[in-house]
Design a protein around this motif. Structure first.
Motif, PDB file in Angstrom:
ATOM      1  N   ASP A  40       0.815  -1.221   0.000  1.00 15.32           N
ATOM      2  CA  ASP A  40       0.000   0.000   0.000  1.00 15.32           C
ATOM      3  C   ASP A  40       0.845   1.265   0.000  1.00 15.32           C
ATOM      4  OD1 ASP A  40      -2.416  -1.403  -0.022  1.00 15.32           O
ATOM      5  OD2 ASP A  40      -2.404  -1.604   2.159  1.00 15.32           O
ATOM      6  N   GLN A  41       1.973   1.232   0.677  1.00 15.79           N
ATOM      7  CA  GLN A  41       2.840   2.409   0.740  1.00 15.79           C
ATOM      8  C   GLN A  41       3.388   2.757  -0.643  1.00 15.79           C
ATOM      9  OE1 GLN A  41       6.191   1.845   3.339  1.00 15.79           O
ATOM     10  NE2 GLN A  41       6.397   4.033   3.730  1.00 15.79           N
ATOM     11  N   TYR A  42       3.819   1.767  -1.399  1.00 15.14           N
ATOM     12  CA  TYR A  42       4.341   1.997  -2.736  1.00 15.14           C
ATOM     13  C   TYR A  42       3.238   2.452  -3.688  1.00 15.14           C
ATOM     14  CZ  TYR A  42       6.649   1.173  -7.197  1.00 15.14           C
ATOM     15  OH  TYR A  42       7.167   1.319  -8.457  1.00 15.14           O
ATOM     16  N   VAL A  43       2.059   1.823  -3.578  1.00 15.72           N
ATOM     17  CA  VAL A  43       0.924   2.201  -4.422  1.00 15.72           C
ATOM     18  C   VAL A  43       0.569   3.666  -4.189  1.00 15.72           C
ATOM     19  CG1 VAL A  43      -1.543   1.820  -4.808  1.00 15.72           C
ATOM     20  CG2 VAL A  43      -0.006  -0.130  -4.637  1.00 15.72           C
ATOM     21  N   GLN A  47       0.389   9.224  -5.924  1.00 19.36           N
ATOM     22  CA  GLN A  47       0.589  10.631  -5.567  1.00 19.36           C
ATOM     23  C   GLN A  47       1.436  11.339  -6.623  1.00 19.36           C
ATOM     24  OE1 GLN A  47       2.877  11.197  -2.013  1.00 19.36           O
ATOM     25  NE2 GLN A  47       2.480  13.384  -1.914  1.00 19.36           N
ATOM     26  N   ILE A  48       2.513  10.712  -7.058  1.00 17.41           N
ATOM     27  CA  ILE A  48       3.377  11.306  -8.080  1.00 17.41           C
ATOM     28  C   ILE A  48       2.622  11.436  -9.397  1.00 17.41           C
ATOM     29  CG2 ILE A  48       5.454  10.911  -9.475  1.00 17.41           C
ATOM     30  CD1 ILE A  48       6.692   9.627  -6.939  1.00 17.41           C
ATOM     31  N   ARG A  74       3.280  -6.275  -4.755  1.00 23.55           N
ATOM     32  CA  ARG A  74       3.127  -7.035  -3.513  1.00 23.55           C
ATOM     33  C   ARG A  74       4.464  -7.123  -2.802  1.00 23.55           C
ATOM     34  NH1 ARG A  74      -1.709  -9.110  -2.960  1.00 23.55           N
ATOM     35  NH2 ARG A  74      -3.032  -9.252  -4.782  1.00 23.55           N
ATOM     36  N   LYS A  75       4.388  -7.306  -1.503  1.00 22.18           N
ATOM     37  CA  LYS A  75       5.597  -7.494  -0.709  1.00 22.18           C
ATOM     38  C   LYS A  75       5.404  -8.701   0.194  1.00 22.18           C
ATOM     39  CE  LYS A  75       4.182  -4.204   2.846  1.00 22.18           C
ATOM     40  NZ  LYS A  75       4.533  -2.992   3.567  1.00 22.18           N
TER      41      LYS A  75
END
Length: 65
Positions: A30-33, A38-39, A54-55
């Motif tokens: 979720d943090q990467y998504v 945002q960018i 996925r992580k």
């Protein structure tokens, strides 16, 4: 004779102890998504995820089934 003894000595390495399986699960990153979206929003573009990133998250051994 030397060739046979060399092959015989490597047989034990091929059948050594198997690595213990890790108890982990795959979850959406979720943090990467959020960072990518945002960018993209700042640049005026839209992201369509086909396969969300996925992580691997370690799981307690008692929780793994």
């Amino acid at each position: 004779m030397l060739l046979l003894s060399g092959c015989a000595s490597t047989q034990g390495a091929a059948y050594g102890d198997a690595p213990k399986p890790l108890h982990e699960t795959l979850v959406q990153d979720d943090q990467y998504v959020a960072l990518v979206e945002q960018i993209a929003k700042q640049r005026g573009t839209r992201v369509v995820w086909v396969n969300t990133p996925r992580k691997r998250v370690p799981q307690a051994v008692a929780d793994a089934r």
